[in-house]
Design a protein around this motif. Structure first.
Motif, PDB file in Angstrom:
ATOM      1  N   VAL A  39     -14.878  10.284  -4.575  1.00 15.73           N
ATOM      2  CA  VAL A  39     -14.755  11.085  -3.487  1.00 15.73           C
ATOM      3  C   VAL A  39     -15.513  10.461  -2.186  1.00 15.73           C
ATOM      4  CG1 VAL A  39     -15.009  13.320  -2.255  1.00 15.73           C
ATOM      5  CG2 VAL A  39     -14.305  13.483  -4.510  1.00 15.73           C
ATOM      6  N   VAL A  40     -16.582   9.678  -2.637  1.00 10.99           N
ATOM      7  CA  VAL A  40     -17.428   9.427  -1.603  1.00 10.99           C
ATOM      8  C   VAL A  40     -16.565   7.953  -0.845  1.00 10.99           C
ATOM      9  CG1 VAL A  40     -19.410   7.668  -1.307  1.00 10.99           C
ATOM     10  CG2 VAL A  40     -19.709   9.958  -2.348  1.00 10.99           C
ATOM     11  N   GLU A  41     -15.826   7.329  -2.177  1.00 11.68           N
ATOM     12  CA  GLU A  41     -14.966   6.052  -1.424  1.00 11.68           C
ATOM     13  C   GLU A  41     -13.934   6.623  -0.583  1.00 11.68           C
ATOM     14  OE1 GLU A  41     -16.434   2.478  -3.108  1.00 11.68           O
ATOM     15  OE2 GLU A  41     -14.387   2.549  -3.667  1.00 11.68           O
ATOM     16  N   ILE A  42     -13.186   7.607  -0.990  1.00 14.65           N
ATOM     17  CA  ILE A  42     -12.343   8.074  -0.098  1.00 14.65           C
ATOM     18  C   ILE A  42     -12.569   8.610   1.194  1.00 14.65           C
ATOM     19  CG2 ILE A  42     -10.573  10.237  -0.034  1.00 14.65           C
ATOM     20  CD1 ILE A  42     -10.484  10.078  -3.208  1.00 14.65           C
ATOM     21  N   LEU A  43     -13.881   9.152   1.172  1.00  9.79           N
ATOM     22  CA  LEU A  43     -14.359   9.857   2.597  1.00  9.79           C
ATOM     23  C   LEU A  43     -14.585   8.648   3.383  1.00  9.79           C
ATOM     24  CD1 LEU A  43     -16.265  12.963   1.890  1.00  9.79           C
ATOM     25  CD2 LEU A  43     -13.998  12.926   2.660  1.00  9.79           C
ATOM     26  N   ASP A  44     -15.358   7.664   2.739  1.00  6.05           N
ATOM     27  CA  ASP A  44     -15.725   6.208   3.502  1.00  6.05           C
ATOM     28  C   ASP A  44     -14.647   5.498   4.034  1.00  6.05           C
ATOM     29  OD1 ASP A  44     -16.931   3.764   4.154  1.00  6.05           O
ATOM     30  OD2 ASP A  44     -18.157   3.939   2.230  1.00  6.05           O
ATOM     31  N   ALA A  45     -13.348   5.400   3.000  1.00  5.35           N
ATOM     32  CA  ALA A  45     -12.225   4.453   3.597  1.00  5.35           C
ATOM     33  C   ALA A  45     -11.573   5.324   4.631  1.00  5.35           C
ATOM     34  CB  ALA A  45     -11.467   4.514   2.445  1.00  5.35           C
TER      35      ALA A  45
ATOM     36  N   MET B  14       0.844  -1.087   0.004  1.00  7.94           N
ATOM     37  CA  MET B  14      -0.030  -0.320  -0.055  1.00  7.94           C
ATOM     38  C   MET B  14       0.896   1.196  -0.036  1.00  7.94           C
ATOM     39  SD  MET B  14      -3.046   1.214   2.433  1.00  7.94           S
ATOM     40  CE  MET B  14      -3.873  -0.207   2.042  1.00  7.94           C
ATOM     41  N   SER B  15       0.494   2.303  -0.766  1.00  6.02           N
ATOM     42  CA  SER B  15       1.214   3.573  -0.971  1.00  6.02           C
ATOM     43  C   SER B  15       0.938   4.264   0.378  1.00  6.02           C
ATOM     44  CB  SER B  15       0.777   4.505  -1.983  1.00  6.02           C
ATOM     45  OG  SER B  15      -0.547   4.925  -1.767  1.00  6.02           O
ATOM     46  N   GLU B  16       1.895   5.134   0.680  1.00 10.40           N
ATOM     47  CA  GLU B  16       2.018   6.030   1.969  1.00 10.40           C
ATOM     48  C   GLU B  16       0.566   6.861   2.045  1.00 10.40           C
ATOM     49  OE1 GLU B  16       5.389   8.806   2.461  1.00 10.40           O
ATOM     50  OE2 GLU B  16       4.289   9.346   4.120  1.00 10.40           O
ATOM     51  N   LEU B  17       0.280   7.261   0.653  1.00 12.89           N
ATOM     52  CA  LEU B  17      -0.903   7.945   0.617  1.00 12.89           C
ATOM     53  C   LEU B  17      -2.132   7.363   1.066  1.00 12.89           C
ATOM     54  CD1 LEU B  17      -2.360  10.913  -0.230  1.00 12.89           C
ATOM     55  CD2 LEU B  17      -2.255  10.018  -2.789  1.00 12.89           C
ATOM     56  N   SER B  18      -2.415   6.069   0.350  1.00 11.03           N
ATOM     57  CA  SER B  18      -3.538   5.387   0.764  1.00 11.03           C
ATOM     58  C   SER B  18      -3.329   5.234   2.361  1.00 11.03           C
ATOM     59  CB  SER B  18      -3.395   4.197   0.141  1.00 11.03           C
ATOM     60  OG  SER B  18      -3.104   4.330  -1.248  1.00 11.03           O
ATOM     61  N   ALA B  19      -2.470   4.727   2.874  1.00 10.82           N
ATOM     62  CA  ALA B  19      -2.305   4.527   4.068  1.00 10.82           C
ATOM     63  C   ALA B  19      -2.735   5.728   4.800  1.00 10.82           C
ATOM     64  CB  ALA B  19      -0.877   4.007   4.458  1.00 10.82           C
ATOM     65  N   LYS B  20      -2.375   6.843   4.803  1.00 10.64           N
ATOM     66  CA  LYS B  20      -2.826   8.149   5.406  1.00 10.64           C
ATOM     67  C   LYS B  20      -4.058   8.604   5.334  1.00 10.64           C
ATOM     68  CE  LYS B  20       1.692  10.662   5.965  1.00 10.64           C
ATOM     69  NZ  LYS B  20       2.303  11.813   5.893  1.00 10.64           N
ATOM     70  N   VAL B  21      -4.719   7.980   3.993  1.00 10.84           N
ATOM     71  CA  VAL B  21      -5.924   8.522   3.927  1.00 10.84           C
ATOM     72  C   VAL B  21      -6.896   7.462   4.679  1.00 10.84           C
ATOM     73  CG1 VAL B  21      -7.954   8.216   2.370  1.00 10.84           C
ATOM     74  CG2 VAL B  21      -6.034   9.070   1.541  1.00 10.84           C
ATOM     75  N   ILE B  22      -6.528   6.233   4.664  1.00  7.74           N
ATOM     76  CA  ILE B  22      -7.313   5.023   5.684  1.00  7.74           C
ATOM     77  C   ILE B  22      -7.081   5.655   7.213  1.00  7.74           C
ATOM     78  CG2 ILE B  22      -7.459   3.009   6.430  1.00  7.74           C
ATOM     79  CD1 ILE B  22      -6.490   2.157   3.412  1.00  7.74           C
ATOM     80  N   ALA B  23      -5.914   6.324   7.530  1.00 17.08           N
ATOM     81  CA  ALA B  23      -5.764   6.729   8.856  1.00 17.08           C
ATOM     82  C   ALA B  23      -6.664   8.035   9.138  1.00 17.08           C
ATOM     83  CB  ALA B  23      -4.168   6.831   9.231  1.00 17.08           C
ATOM     84  N   GLY B  24      -7.186   8.375   8.403  1.00 17.45           N
ATOM     85  CA  GLY B  24      -8.017   9.796   8.070  1.00 17.45           C
ATOM     86  C   GLY B  24      -7.381  11.098   8.367  1.00 17.45           C
ATOM     87  N   ASP B  25      -6.242  11.004   7.693  1.00 12.66           N
ATOM     88  CA  ASP B  25      -5.403  12.316   7.694  1.00 12.66           C
ATOM     89  C   ASP B  25      -6.173  13.273   6.462  1.00 12.66           C
ATOM     90  OD1 ASP B  25      -3.101  14.320   7.982  1.00 12.66           O
ATOM     91  OD2 ASP B  25      -2.549  13.344   6.177  1.00 12.66           O
ATOM     92  N   PRO B  26      -6.559  14.407   7.242  1.00 13.21           N
ATOM     93  CA  PRO B  26      -7.373  15.417   6.393  1.00 13.21           C
ATOM     94  C   PRO B  26      -6.553  15.888   5.095  1.00 13.21           C
ATOM     95  CG  PRO B  26      -7.299  16.064   8.613  1.00 13.21           C
ATOM     96  CD  PRO B  26      -6.318  14.706   8.472  1.00 13.21           C
TER      97      PRO B  26
END
Lengths: 312, 312
Positions: A128-134, A1-13
């Motif tokens: 965007v919905v998938e991103i906010l969901d994740a 997993m990329s760093e970006l994906s990991a941070k998104v999943i962690a909820g980093d705004p």
């Protein structure tokens, strides 16, 4: 997993915002991230809010968000309407209140312009919905305006769609297009502090009588942001609708419909890209040109033949 | 062969007009006719005329048409510019003169609007050229305005492209985009009765010197519709360019390019229709939805797989 994906999943705004921008810009790296985050989606409750301009949707969403926050839920707000306060078209008072929300780390607000996206908005909206969901938003609220294709698309995304009306808006009920009638899971008569609210509610009731109903009858909720009335009732009606969805298996059907619409959207976009990549097409085309020049073949028949070769 | 196709080939103006309308409206019966008439095409000389608004293109085309008529040639005129006299944006005098032409059975005039055709203009334009060609027009003149994509597309269609300038139009030569420079087979400095014509011609000459030239040097012709000057010279330069095209085999290359562009256009249009035919796509999509719902598959990977199935 990329760093970006990991941070998104962690909820980093900041990472959420960055991935959304990548998606909006159609950046290639967005696709990889979208693939990676999909398995973390599916938890969020998605609420669509639509209605005419000036029906107070934004203020209503603000109040809804406050209630959800009080329940400890994280809230994502996507505003499609370019004149919405989220994107800068609002009264100063509204804006200041929105800023209130935007400093709350449990709220993520994003506006999406319809300009210059030429058919790409829907595709980006799904992402965007998938991103906010994740990213762990428990509730995602999508705001849009009008009765166009965008609204119909939103229904394909939202679990629960609110259609917001206001009292005394001429023949408000008559102006509801048949389409809006169909997409409403809950009717909201907002600005209920204004005169004419009873009449509008009554008109809606008789319209619903006319249509007839299945096991679920679309509720009508009168709300007033000004007088802080009806907001709790509205959130409880939203919860009831969610329960109904799950009990009646409609929830799964809707989610399936969303994924279906999303998938078709991605395929469309890819095929468009393919079509507009002239080089690829040119190679296939070269062989027929001689015959067309010699009038042994016409361009339309040639097109049929080539499409026969491209498409299975 | 259908009756309509037969009448078009016989040069019946009403049938020509009807088939063009069918083509513009994307009517299914148009395709059959287009297939039938192709073998009767390829005889017409196609002249593209482009230049800024107010450069007097329409009047110039009128004069050209008169010369071609005097030579016994049938002339088709296609006006793309929505502000052109052919489509109603002109001075009364121009219009009356055009009416002169339109009562001449050896002339067929058609205006094509760019509005509401969303990417479909080019596709329809190819068809209209084929129709006029099959209908026996010896010369087809396509008029357009500006330096946008339309002009570039016209070059793909025309054998000879005239770029029309006027003297004293500020730094007229500087305003010629590199693109226009490349597409010009003949530069026309129109309204040569106005001051500054020598300077404009000199500027063009030095620009051509700068670019360098191959065996064919783009001629510059000063014309004045008002004083009836330069029109015969222009038609002889057009004839010279045609001879050059045929001698140098460039003619065949250009025709091939036109058919190639036309074919790609038709394929694009068909693929777009295919994409927007949701039902077809839905069937293919259904199978993946379960997996996407269960997070076993993400929508982007699913799209890749489905495209793999659709495309060879």
């Amino acid at each position: 997993m990329s760093e970006l994906s990991a941070k998104v999943i962690a909820g980093d705004p900041r990472s959420i915002g960055r991935l959304i921008t990548l998606v909006e810009n159609d950046a290639p790296e967005a696709v990889e991230a979208m693939k990676q985050i999909h398995r973390y989606t599916g938890q969020a409750q998605i609420i669509g809010v639509t209605g005419v301009m000036g029906s107070g949707k934004s203020s209503l969403i603000f109040e809804l968000a406050l209630v959800f926050r009080a329940e400890g839920k994280k809230v994502g707000i996507i505003a499609i309407d370019p004149t919405s306060p989220f994107s800068g078209g609002a009264l100063l008072g509204d804006r200041i209140r929105m800023m209130d929300l935007s400093t709350d780390s449990g709220v993520f607000i994003r506006s999406m312009g319809t300009r210059g996206m030429m058919g790409g908005l829907t595709s980006a909206l799904y992402d965007v919905v998938e991103i906010l969901d994740a990213a762990g938003m428990n509730v995602i609220i999508i705001e849009t305006v009008g009765v166009g294709q965008d609204e119909v698309d939103i229904v394909k995304i939202a679990d629960t769609t609110l259609v917001v009306l206001i009292p005394g808006l001429g023949d408000s009920v008559q102006t509801i297009k048949a389409g809006l009638m169909e997409i409403a899971d809950i009717f909201v008569v907002n600005k209920a502090d204004k005169p004419g609210v009873e009449q509008t509610v009554a008109e809606l009731e008789s319209m619903l009588d006319l249509v007839g109903h299945t096991e679920y009858r679309t509720p009508i909720v009168a709300t007033s942001v000004k007088e802080k009335k009806g907001i709790q009732l509205l959130t409880s009606k939203i919860a009831e609708h969610q329960e109904y969805l799950k009990k009646s298996k409609t929830f799964d059907t809707r989610r399936r419909q969303r994924y279906e619409a999303e998938l078709i959207e991605i395929i469309r976009k890819r095929l468009m890209d393919f079509i507009f990549d002239e080089k690829k097409l040119k190679k296939t085309v070269d062989c027929c040109i001689d015959q067309i020049s010699k009038k042994e073949l016409d361009p339309y028949t040639a097109a049929d033949e080539i499409l026969g070769k491209i498409l299975k």
